[in-house]
Write a protein that holds these residues in place. Structure first.
Motif, PDB file in Angstrom:
ATOM      1  N   ALA A 150      -7.195   1.484   1.390  1.00  0.00           N
ATOM      2  CA  ALA A 150      -6.278   1.553   2.500  1.00  0.00           C
ATOM      3  C   ALA A 150      -5.850   3.141   3.033  1.00  0.00           C
ATOM      4  O   ALA A 150      -5.996   3.909   4.079  1.00  0.00           O
ATOM      5  CB  ALA A 150      -5.244   0.485   2.646  1.00  0.00           C
ATOM      6  N   ASN A 151      -5.523   3.780   1.839  1.00  0.00           N
ATOM      7  CA  ASN A 151      -4.754   5.069   2.023  1.00  0.00           C
ATOM      8  C   ASN A 151      -5.885   6.067   2.160  1.00  0.00           C
ATOM      9  O   ASN A 151      -5.506   7.412   2.385  1.00  0.00           O
ATOM     10  CB  ASN A 151      -3.972   5.244   0.752  1.00  0.00           C
ATOM     11  CG  ASN A 151      -2.558   4.609   0.779  1.00  0.00           C
ATOM     12  OD1 ASN A 151      -1.844   4.558   1.739  1.00  0.00           O
ATOM     13  ND2 ASN A 151      -2.395   3.589  -0.048  1.00  0.00           N
ATOM     14  N   THR A 152      -7.129   5.589   2.047  1.00  0.00           N
ATOM     15  CA  THR A 152      -8.120   6.576   2.391  1.00  0.00           C
ATOM     16  C   THR A 152      -8.259   6.852   3.793  1.00  0.00           C
ATOM     17  O   THR A 152      -8.944   7.756   4.451  1.00  0.00           O
ATOM     18  CB  THR A 152      -9.440   6.261   1.737  1.00  0.00           C
ATOM     19  OG1 THR A 152     -10.152   5.068   2.225  1.00  0.00           O
ATOM     20  CG2 THR A 152      -9.443   6.104   0.141  1.00  0.00           C
ATOM     21  N   MET A 153      -7.746   6.065   4.803  1.00  0.00           N
ATOM     22  CA  MET A 153      -7.662   6.014   5.975  1.00  0.00           C
ATOM     23  C   MET A 153      -6.949   7.006   6.660  1.00  0.00           C
ATOM     24  O   MET A 153      -6.798   7.172   8.004  1.00  0.00           O
ATOM     25  CB  MET A 153      -7.663   4.789   6.688  1.00  0.00           C
ATOM     26  CG  MET A 153      -8.638   3.589   6.069  1.00  0.00           C
ATOM     27  SD  MET A 153      -8.529   2.076   7.286  1.00  0.00           S
ATOM     28  CE  MET A 153      -6.520   1.823   6.841  1.00  0.00           C
ATOM     29  N   THR A 154      -6.227   7.685   5.998  1.00  0.00           N
ATOM     30  CA  THR A 154      -4.971   8.519   6.524  1.00  0.00           C
ATOM     31  C   THR A 154      -5.156   9.570   7.562  1.00  0.00           C
ATOM     32  O   THR A 154      -4.674   9.701   8.737  1.00  0.00           O
ATOM     33  CB  THR A 154      -4.102   8.984   5.376  1.00  0.00           C
ATOM     34  OG1 THR A 154      -3.606   8.195   4.440  1.00  0.00           O
ATOM     35  CG2 THR A 154      -2.996   9.953   5.856  1.00  0.00           C
ATOM     36  N   SER A 155      -6.591  10.099   7.360  1.00  0.00           N
ATOM     37  CA  SER A 155      -6.858  11.183   8.261  1.00  0.00           C
ATOM     38  C   SER A 155      -7.429  10.716   9.801  1.00  0.00           C
ATOM     39  O   SER A 155      -7.312  11.314  10.657  1.00  0.00           O
ATOM     40  CB  SER A 155      -8.235  11.987   7.440  1.00  0.00           C
ATOM     41  OG  SER A 155      -9.241  11.014   7.485  1.00  0.00           O
ATOM     42  N   TYR A 156      -7.392   9.399   9.682  1.00  0.00           N
ATOM     43  CA  TYR A 156      -7.808   8.841  10.807  1.00  0.00           C
ATOM     44  C   TYR A 156      -6.832   8.342  11.763  1.00  0.00           C
ATOM     45  O   TYR A 156      -6.833   7.923  12.973  1.00  0.00           O
ATOM     46  CB  TYR A 156      -9.031   7.619  10.725  1.00  0.00           C
ATOM     47  CG  TYR A 156     -10.139   7.753  10.286  1.00  0.00           C
ATOM     48  CD1 TYR A 156     -11.195   7.991  10.792  1.00  0.00           C
ATOM     49  CD2 TYR A 156     -10.547   7.920   8.780  1.00  0.00           C
ATOM     50  CE1 TYR A 156     -12.660   8.427  10.497  1.00  0.00           C
ATOM     51  CE2 TYR A 156     -11.719   8.305   8.183  1.00  0.00           C
ATOM     52  CZ  TYR A 156     -12.642   8.577   9.200  1.00  0.00           C
ATOM     53  OH  TYR A 156     -13.791   9.015   8.763  1.00  0.00           O
ATOM     54  N   LEU A 157      -5.670   8.484  11.304  1.00  0.00           N
ATOM     55  CA  LEU A 157      -4.400   8.216  12.068  1.00  0.00           C
ATOM     56  C   LEU A 157      -3.623   9.580  12.252  1.00  0.00           C
ATOM     57  O   LEU A 157      -2.338   9.212  12.565  1.00  0.00           O
ATOM     58  CB  LEU A 157      -3.650   7.134  10.967  1.00  0.00           C
ATOM     59  CG  LEU A 157      -4.307   6.003  10.398  1.00  0.00           C
ATOM     60  CD1 LEU A 157      -3.495   5.149   9.584  1.00  0.00           C
ATOM     61  CD2 LEU A 157      -4.590   5.070  11.883  1.00  0.00           C
ATOM     62  N   GLU A 158      -4.057  10.521  12.098  1.00  0.00           N
ATOM     63  CA  GLU A 158      -3.320  11.593  12.895  1.00  0.00           C
ATOM     64  C   GLU A 158      -3.048  11.526  14.182  1.00  0.00           C
ATOM     65  O   GLU A 158      -3.712  10.780  14.861  1.00  0.00           O
ATOM     66  CB  GLU A 158      -4.243  12.730  12.289  1.00  0.00           C
ATOM     67  CG  GLU A 158      -4.370  13.172  10.980  1.00  0.00           C
ATOM     68  CD  GLU A 158      -3.118  13.503   9.920  1.00  0.00           C
ATOM     69  OE1 GLU A 158      -2.219  13.748  10.592  1.00  0.00           O
ATOM     70  OE2 GLU A 158      -3.157  13.484   8.944  1.00  0.00           O
ATOM     71  N   ALA A 211       0.973  -1.209  -0.136  1.00  0.00           N
ATOM     72  CA  ALA A 211       0.098  -0.089   0.128  1.00  0.00           C
ATOM     73  C   ALA A 211       0.722   1.416  -0.072  1.00  0.00           C
ATOM     74  O   ALA A 211       0.386   2.478   0.218  1.00  0.00           O
ATOM     75  CB  ALA A 211      -0.799   0.094   1.284  1.00  0.00           C
ATOM     76  N   GLY A 212       2.453   0.850  -0.038  1.00  0.00           N
ATOM     77  CA  GLY A 212       3.002   2.239  -0.334  1.00  0.00           C
ATOM     78  C   GLY A 212       4.220   2.358   0.538  1.00  0.00           C
ATOM     79  O   GLY A 212       5.059   3.273   0.440  1.00  0.00           O
ATOM     80  N   THR A 213       4.239   1.683   1.820  1.00  0.00           N
ATOM     81  CA  THR A 213       5.237   2.008   2.665  1.00  0.00           C
ATOM     82  C   THR A 213       6.321   0.877   2.535  1.00  0.00           C
ATOM     83  O   THR A 213       7.392   0.901   3.243  1.00  0.00           O
ATOM     84  CB  THR A 213       4.888   1.963   4.212  1.00  0.00           C
ATOM     85  OG1 THR A 213       4.527   0.449   4.239  1.00  0.00           O
ATOM     86  CG2 THR A 213       3.665   2.558   4.388  1.00  0.00           C
ATOM     87  N   ALA A 214       6.336  -0.079   1.487  1.00  0.00           N
ATOM     88  CA  ALA A 214       7.469  -1.161   1.446  1.00  0.00           C
ATOM     89  C   ALA A 214       7.941  -0.703   0.130  1.00  0.00           C
ATOM     90  O   ALA A 214       7.701  -0.024  -0.792  1.00  0.00           O
ATOM     91  CB  ALA A 214       6.658  -2.369   1.302  1.00  0.00           C
ATOM     92  N   PRO A 215       9.319  -1.049   0.000  1.00  0.00           N
ATOM     93  CA  PRO A 215      10.064  -0.868  -1.152  1.00  0.00           C
ATOM     94  C   PRO A 215       9.500  -1.712  -2.414  1.00  0.00           C
ATOM     95  O   PRO A 215       8.567  -2.466  -2.204  1.00  0.00           O
ATOM     96  CB  PRO A 215      11.387  -1.406  -1.036  1.00  0.00           C
ATOM     97  CG  PRO A 215      11.396  -1.538   0.473  1.00  0.00           C
ATOM     98  CD  PRO A 215      10.160  -1.764   0.918  1.00  0.00           C
TER      99      PRO A 215
END
Length: 329
Positions: free
Chosen positions: A165-173, A43-47
């Motif tokens: 998964a990446n639409t959840m970013t604002s819930y992890l502030e 989802a974007g955090t792994a190489p």
């Protein structure tokens, strides 16, 4: 059409846990779930070539179609590890099938229900459509999913899993501050019970702006349009593009653009303000103003302006005064 939604059957539910294999084994050995597959996603955090999401997909004991997805974050930075740390293990979302996700989304918008994205995520290969309803009302996300012949029950694409998964970013502030309205709902929209074919020409006419926005001093000179401001007139162009209408204000070499996307629905259309070009530090105010303006647009198009409260008309007048006195764009 109005709420409640007409939901189809349960499609799947997802757990986020610390040890997906151990949780899957319990479901299999104790509860009688049956393994379907293991699916890894980045989802974007792994190489490149790596994964940050591990999913054990299990069939429910009494169904060949319904599944549970047991998810584990594989990196500390992954959205799944961060979600687990902030909210603990348990149900992340429950997904229901819908016949038409655009119509369902329009009803949610009309009812003031937020989603984690402005529009459903569409897989380009299978046509699978998915979107999350925000977790505030229930304590977990609800997913709406519209399947296609190429994406039958129990099938999920890596691209959509990562995008959702990446639409959840604002819930992890950080919990030290409140997430702003603009961060939670960046692209305001309105469902209108009038066809896109009727709404689009209305939006394309700049002289209609005073009927539903704070931009009230619009005039036409020959083939050009201008907006009168206290500190000098602005040029105004209205362009049909990208499935909707763009309003472009200009003065000297400066430009400001706001795009309204117009999407047809079974009940009429959904008009969404796309604010990608609006600076983040100005977005909260713009979202607030456009939410009101789109609400009034819906009332104008549906010939029910008498339903707009006096308070809302006064707020619109206040926006007009602020716009008229603004220095620059």
């Amino acid at each position: 059409m109005s709420l409640p939604l007409k939901l189809g059957p349960l499609d799947h539910y997802t757990l986020i846990v610390e040890d997906a294999r151990a949780t899957a084994r319990f479901h299999e050995e104790v509860l009688g779930f049956r393994p379907s597959r293991i699916q890894k996603v980045n989802a974007g955090t792994a190489p490149t070539g790596g994964f940050d999401m591990l999913n054990h997909v299990l069939r429910l004991p009494d169904s060949e179609e319904r599944v549970v997805v047991i998810t584990e974050g594989l990196t500390e930075e992954s959205i799944f590890s961060r979600y687990l740390q902030q909210y603990g293990p348990g149900v992340h979302h429950i997904a229901y099938e819908v016949a038409n996700i655009e119509d369902s989304l329009a009803l949610l918008r009309a009812g003031g229900v937020r989603t984690t994205a402005s529009e459903p995520h569409r897989d380009p290969l299978t046509g699978l459509l998915q979107i999350f309803v925000s977790r505030e009302p229930t304590g977990y996300f609800i997913e709406l999913i519209e399947r296609s012949p190429k994406a039958s029950s129990g099938v999920f694409t890596n691209e959509n899993m990562a995008a959702l998964a990446n639409t959840m970013t604002s819930y992890l502030e950080s919990t030290d501050r409140e997430v702003t309205a603009a961060e939670k709902h960046e692209n305001p929209s309105v469902a209108i019970d009038v066809s896109a074919e009727e709404v689009l020409p209305f939006l394309l006419n700049p002289l209609n702006l005073p009927r539903w926005t704070g931009h009230r001093l619009i005039r036409q000179v020959d083939e050009a349009y201008t907006e009168t401001r206290m500190h000098g007139d602005l040029g105004l162009k209205v362009i049909e593009e990208h499935g909707g209408v763009s309003y472009v204000w200009s003065k000297d070499d400066a430009r400001k653009r706001v795009h309204l996307r117009v999407a047809a629905t079974q009940a009429g259309c959904l008009v969404t303000a796309v604010l990608d070009d609006v600076p983040r530090d100005a977005r909260a105010h713009v979202v607030e103003a456009l939410t009101l303006e789109l609400k009034i647009l819906g009332a104008v198009m549906e010939s029910r302006t008498d339903s707009v409260s006096q308070q809302d008309w006064e707020r619109l007048t206040a926006y007009h005064l602020a716009i008229h006195q603004r220095v620059g764009l």
